[in-house]
Structures are given as structure tokens and as C-alpha cells.
Motif scaffolding. Sequence first.
Motif, PDB file in Angstrom:
ATOM      1  N   ALA A 156       0.821  -1.329  -0.024  1.00 56.10           N
ATOM      2  CA  ALA A 156      -0.076  -0.169  -0.077  1.00 56.10           C
ATOM      3  C   ALA A 156       0.817   1.055  -0.074  1.00 56.10           C
ATOM      4  CB  ALA A 156      -0.843  -0.143   1.274  1.00 56.10           C
ATOM      5  N   THR A 157       1.845   1.434   0.715  1.00 55.18           N
ATOM      6  CA  THR A 157       2.645   2.656   0.689  1.00 55.18           C
ATOM      7  C   THR A 157       3.627   2.625  -0.794  1.00 55.18           C
ATOM      8  OG1 THR A 157       4.504   0.990   2.166  1.00 55.18           O
ATOM      9  CG2 THR A 157       3.294   2.646   3.412  1.00 55.18           C
ATOM     10  N   ASP A 158       3.923   1.517  -1.214  1.00 50.37           N
ATOM     11  CA  ASP A 158       4.488   1.596  -2.657  1.00 50.37           C
ATOM     12  C   ASP A 158       3.596   2.178  -3.421  1.00 50.37           C
ATOM     13  OD1 ASP A 158       6.823   0.475  -1.391  1.00 50.37           O
ATOM     14  OD2 ASP A 158       6.474  -1.534  -2.221  1.00 50.37           O
ATOM     15  N   LEU A 159       2.285   1.663  -3.327  1.00 47.15           N
ATOM     16  CA  LEU A 159       1.393   2.111  -4.445  1.00 47.15           C
ATOM     17  C   LEU A 159       1.223   3.726  -4.411  1.00 47.15           C
ATOM     18  CD1 LEU A 159      -0.961   1.675  -6.450  1.00 47.15           C
ATOM     19  CD2 LEU A 159      -2.260   0.836  -4.901  1.00 47.15           C
ATOM     20  N   ALA A 160       1.044   4.003  -2.996  1.00 49.57           N
ATOM     21  CA  ALA A 160       0.740   5.355  -2.704  1.00 49.57           C
ATOM     22  C   ALA A 160       1.730   6.216  -3.201  1.00 49.57           C
ATOM     23  CB  ALA A 160       0.471   5.485  -1.174  1.00 49.57           C
ATOM     24  N   ALA A 161       3.166   5.917  -2.869  1.00 48.37           N
ATOM     25  CA  ALA A 161       4.138   6.627  -3.476  1.00 48.37           C
ATOM     26  C   ALA A 161       4.170   6.712  -5.102  1.00 48.37           C
ATOM     27  CB  ALA A 161       5.605   5.955  -2.914  1.00 48.37           C
ATOM     28  N   ALA A 162       3.719   5.512  -5.790  1.00 51.00           N
ATOM     29  CA  ALA A 162       3.798   5.412  -7.208  1.00 51.00           C
ATOM     30  C   ALA A 162       2.455   6.667  -7.678  1.00 51.00           C
ATOM     31  CB  ALA A 162       3.467   4.162  -7.689  1.00 51.00           C
ATOM     32  N   VAL A 163       1.411   6.584  -7.055  1.00 52.48           N
ATOM     33  CA  VAL A 163       0.415   7.662  -7.365  1.00 52.48           C
ATOM     34  C   VAL A 163       0.795   9.111  -7.271  1.00 52.48           C
ATOM     35  CG1 VAL A 163      -1.830   8.334  -6.767  1.00 52.48           C
ATOM     36  CG2 VAL A 163      -1.328   5.902  -6.872  1.00 52.48           C
ATOM     37  N   GLU A 164       1.561   9.473  -6.054  1.00 50.93           N
ATOM     38  CA  GLU A 164       2.104  10.584  -5.868  1.00 50.93           C
ATOM     39  C   GLU A 164       3.038  10.946  -6.833  1.00 50.93           C
ATOM     40  OE1 GLU A 164       3.110  11.745  -1.805  1.00 50.93           O
ATOM     41  OE2 GLU A 164       1.154  12.193  -1.485  1.00 50.93           O
ATOM     42  N   ARG A 165       3.798   9.932  -7.369  1.00 46.52           N
ATOM     43  CA  ARG A 165       5.057  10.232  -8.445  1.00 46.52           C
ATOM     44  C   ARG A 165       4.419  10.466  -9.704  1.00 46.52           C
ATOM     45  NH1 ARG A 165       7.638   5.687  -6.897  1.00 46.52           N
ATOM     46  NH2 ARG A 165       6.896   4.541  -8.681  1.00 46.52           N
ATOM     47  N   GLU A 166       3.317   9.705 -10.279  1.00 50.75           N
ATOM     48  CA  GLU A 166       2.880   9.622 -11.603  1.00 50.75           C
ATOM     49  C   GLU A 166       1.810  10.535 -11.783  1.00 50.75           C
ATOM     50  OE1 GLU A 166       4.473   7.753 -13.785  1.00 50.75           O
ATOM     51  OE2 GLU A 166       5.697   6.473 -12.630  1.00 50.75           O
ATOM     52  N   VAL A 167       0.808  10.854 -10.761  1.00 50.10           N
ATOM     53  CA  VAL A 167      -0.217  11.609 -11.065  1.00 50.10           C
ATOM     54  C   VAL A 167      -0.144  13.152 -10.375  1.00 50.10           C
ATOM     55  CG1 VAL A 167      -2.681  12.017 -10.681  1.00 50.10           C
ATOM     56  CG2 VAL A 167      -1.840   9.550 -10.879  1.00 50.10           C
ATOM     57  N   GLY A 168       0.114  14.055 -11.402  1.00 53.92           N
ATOM     58  CA  GLY A 168       0.521  15.538 -11.044  1.00 53.92           C
ATOM     59  C   GLY A 168      -0.497  15.764  -9.837  1.00 53.92           C
ATOM     60  N   GLY A 169       0.072  16.421  -8.905  1.00 53.93           N
ATOM     61  CA  GLY A 169      -0.787  16.888  -7.628  1.00 53.93           C
ATOM     62  C   GLY A 169      -1.509  16.126  -6.891  1.00 53.93           C
ATOM     63  N   ALA A 170      -1.349  15.015  -7.249  1.00 58.67           N
ATOM     64  CA  ALA A 170      -2.219  13.733  -6.221  1.00 58.67           C
ATOM     65  C   ALA A 170      -1.322  13.872  -4.884  1.00 58.67           C
ATOM     66  CB  ALA A 170      -1.706  12.483  -6.966  1.00 58.67           C
ATOM     67  N   THR A 171      -2.419  13.562  -3.760  1.00 52.46           N
ATOM     68  CA  THR A 171      -1.910  13.215  -2.703  1.00 52.46           C
ATOM     69  C   THR A 171      -2.597  11.844  -2.201  1.00 52.46           C
ATOM     70  OG1 THR A 171      -3.768  14.272  -1.637  1.00 52.46           O
ATOM     71  CG2 THR A 171      -1.799  15.552  -1.471  1.00 52.46           C
ATOM     72  N   ALA A 172      -1.489  10.904  -1.792  1.00 52.65           N
ATOM     73  CA  ALA A 172      -1.741   9.484  -1.589  1.00 52.65           C
ATOM     74  C   ALA A 172      -1.054   9.015  -0.383  1.00 52.65           C
ATOM     75  CB  ALA A 172      -1.740   8.557  -2.688  1.00 52.65           C
ATOM     76  N   THR A 173      -1.538   8.361   0.339  1.00 51.50           N
ATOM     77  CA  THR A 173      -0.937   7.617   1.725  1.00 51.50           C
ATOM     78  C   THR A 173      -1.280   6.206   1.793  1.00 51.50           C
ATOM     79  OG1 THR A 173      -0.368   7.925   3.932  1.00 51.50           O
ATOM     80  CG2 THR A 173      -2.931   8.241   3.301  1.00 51.50           C
ATOM     81  N   GLY A 174      -0.302   5.408   2.369  1.00 48.76           N
ATOM     82  CA  GLY A 174      -0.553   4.049   2.351  1.00 48.76           C
ATOM     83  C   GLY A 174      -0.343   3.415   3.675  1.00 48.76           C
ATOM     84  N   GLY A 175      -1.253   2.222   4.037  1.00 45.71           N
ATOM     85  CA  GLY A 175      -0.798   1.446   5.394  1.00 45.71           C
ATOM     86  C   GLY A 175      -1.611   0.371   5.386  1.00 45.71           C
ATOM     87  N   GLY A 176      -1.660  -0.199   6.481  1.00 44.51           N
ATOM     88  CA  GLY A 176      -2.248  -1.599   6.924  1.00 44.51           C
ATOM     89  C   GLY A 176      -3.767  -1.464   6.992  1.00 44.51           C
ATOM     90  N   LEU A 177      -4.407  -2.548   7.046  1.00 39.69           N
ATOM     91  CA  LEU A 177      -5.913  -2.546   7.402  1.00 39.69           C
ATOM     92  C   LEU A 177      -6.034  -1.975   8.681  1.00 39.69           C
ATOM     93  CD1 LEU A 177      -6.717  -6.367   6.059  1.00 39.69           C
ATOM     94  CD2 LEU A 177      -7.025  -4.087   4.633  1.00 39.69           C
ATOM     95  N   ASP A 178      -5.346  -1.786   9.528  1.00 38.04           N
ATOM     96  CA  ASP A 178      -5.745  -1.287  10.971  1.00 38.04           C
ATOM     97  C   ASP A 178      -5.971   0.319  10.787  1.00 38.04           C
ATOM     98  OD1 ASP A 178      -3.033  -0.997  10.453  1.00 38.04           O
ATOM     99  OD2 ASP A 178      -2.506  -1.395  12.176  1.00 38.04           O
ATOM    100  N   ALA A 179      -5.409   0.733   9.691  1.00 39.05           N
ATOM    101  CA  ALA A 179      -5.505   2.273   9.523  1.00 39.05           C
ATOM    102  C   ALA A 179      -7.101   2.641   9.030  1.00 39.05           C
ATOM    103  CB  ALA A 179      -4.776   2.943   8.505  1.00 39.05           C
TER     104      ALA A 179
END
Length: 276
Positions: A156-179
Motif C-alpha cells: 500500500a505504501t509503495d502504491l501510494a508513493a507511485a500515485v504521488e509520483r505519477e499523477v500530478g498534484g496527487a496526494t496519496a498515503t498507504g498503510g495496513g488494514l488497521d488504518a
Amino acid sequence: MDVYGLIGNPVGHSLSPPMHEAAYDTLGLNARYVTFEPAEDAVAAAVEGAGALGVAGLNVTVPFKQDVAALPSVATDDLASAVGAVNTLDFSGEQVTGHNTDVEGAVRALREQGDASLSGATAVVVGAGGAGRAVAFGLADAGASVRVANRTASRATDLAAAVEREVGGATATGGGLDALDGWLADADVLVNATSVGMESDETPVPASALHEGLVVLDAVYAPLETRLLRDAAAAGATTVDGAWMLLHQGAAAFEHWTGEDAPVDAMNAALRAHLD
Ligand code: ATR
């Protein structure tokens, strides 16, 4: 006659043939939609052969979506490249083009069936596999702030980082199901993009975290009425079942291929005749 089809392995239970053929019948198009199961190492030859035979368009499913995105012969659009997966090939131009209409499927299902406005919304995506990637990129591209929760938190954190890197202006964060509990409290949109709930009465989301004002899309469509959607309805949330996402990815593929608006009511009826 125009030939469209699906490559994957297996494809025997696919709902795409009846869905697309309902569209051709409705619009009076002289076209057919057929399924192909190439061997796992033959996908490049299959795509090249389809082009040589004059196939007009192909959908791509498991396990070939990533392989097709990496083919040098396919001009993959930016969003599909960022997702790293292609589910639609269009052979009509000089070069074969690749798209990912799973992305559009989730966005259109939320907008059209859930009446969700995604720009400026806070969206929670559960799952960071192939479906989760498409949904997370789609929501970020539509202007939502994205929180990805996954059993394996690092995906999830890898995916969020990829989203922020690839989509201009995006904010994304990742974590476990406990979040999930904390993240859902002020969220507008929730999408289940895990396989949890498929052919089982399980849910990846605690019922207590669901609330009124939330739009909940479950990408699972077998069964249509999942435990997550029952919990969401009981909490006063708006529910969108997985057949809508399937429908809209098919409608978007149809529109890439034909340039015409897809007859979504007929496609939806054909799809739902095969689901319960
Ligand atoms: P798909 O292409 O359908 O997304 P996938 O790439 O195999 O399939 O991803 C399956 C997703 O469902 C993943 O997010 C997976 O979590 P992990 O990354 O931790 O494997 C999630 N998933 C599958 N079974 C699960 C379970 N029992 N509980 C929670 N998440 C589950």
C-alpha cells in the motif's frame, strides 16, 4: 464483420462476450466478440497475430495485463503506463494502442451510480493488487485524495508513493488494514479492491467504520450483494455493486474501439442476466 475479443487464461466464464454482443445488437453493428486463451508465454505472438488477422480490438485479462503493458509494439497511454497494466488494445490506428479501462470503470461507477463527486474528495481504497492499482490511480487522476489500506502494508505504501509520483498534484498515503477505522471517519468514498467477499460472506472493512454520506463501491461482483455492501446499506451509506465497475470498464473499451457512446442499458441488462 469486425472481430473483437478477450485474451486471458482462463476466459471460459467471462461475462464480456454477452455484454459486448448486446451492444453490437443494440446498435446494429456487424461485429462479434470472442475469447482466446493463449499459452502464458505466447502473449506477444497473440497480440501480433491478432493485428495481422485484422482483429479490431482486444480486452486483456489475467494473467496478461502487465505483460501487454510492457510490449514494445503497444503504445500504452500515460495512465495505463502508470498503473502498469493494459486491459484494452485498439488496433484501428497505425500503431496498436493500450489503455486501462478498469481505471475508468471504477471512476464512472462511482460518479454515475454513486453520484460521487471525486474532485476534492477523500477516498479510501482497500487492496493494492492489480485492481487496487487501477482504482487508486483512477481516483487520484479524478482529483481525489487517496488512502490505500492493504493486508500487506508495504504494498500500500509503495502504491501510494507511485500515485504521488505519477499523477500530478496527487496526494496519496498507504498503510495496513488497521488504518481503516481512522481513515474512514472523514472519508467520502470507499472502494474494496481486494478479493475478500468473493464467493464468501467476509468483508475487509469493519462495519463500525461505515457511515452515512459514504459512497461504497465493491469491485467484487460474485455475489453482487456482498457483506460489505449489506453493512454499508445498514449504516446509511450509498452502495455501488461490482457489476457497475465491470459494465463501465466494458463501456469505456467499446467507446475506445468504436468512437460511439456505449449503449450501457443494454450492456447492463445482458451482464445482470448472467449474475445474481
Ligand atoms: P487483483 O488483481 O484482483 O487485485 P491480486 O493482485 O492478487 O488480485 O491482489 C489481491 C488483493 O486482495 C491484494 O490487495 C491482497 O492483499 P495482499 O497484498 O496482502 O496479498 C488482497 N487480499 C487477498 N486475500 C485477502 C485477505 N484474506 N484479507 C485481506 N486482503 C486480502
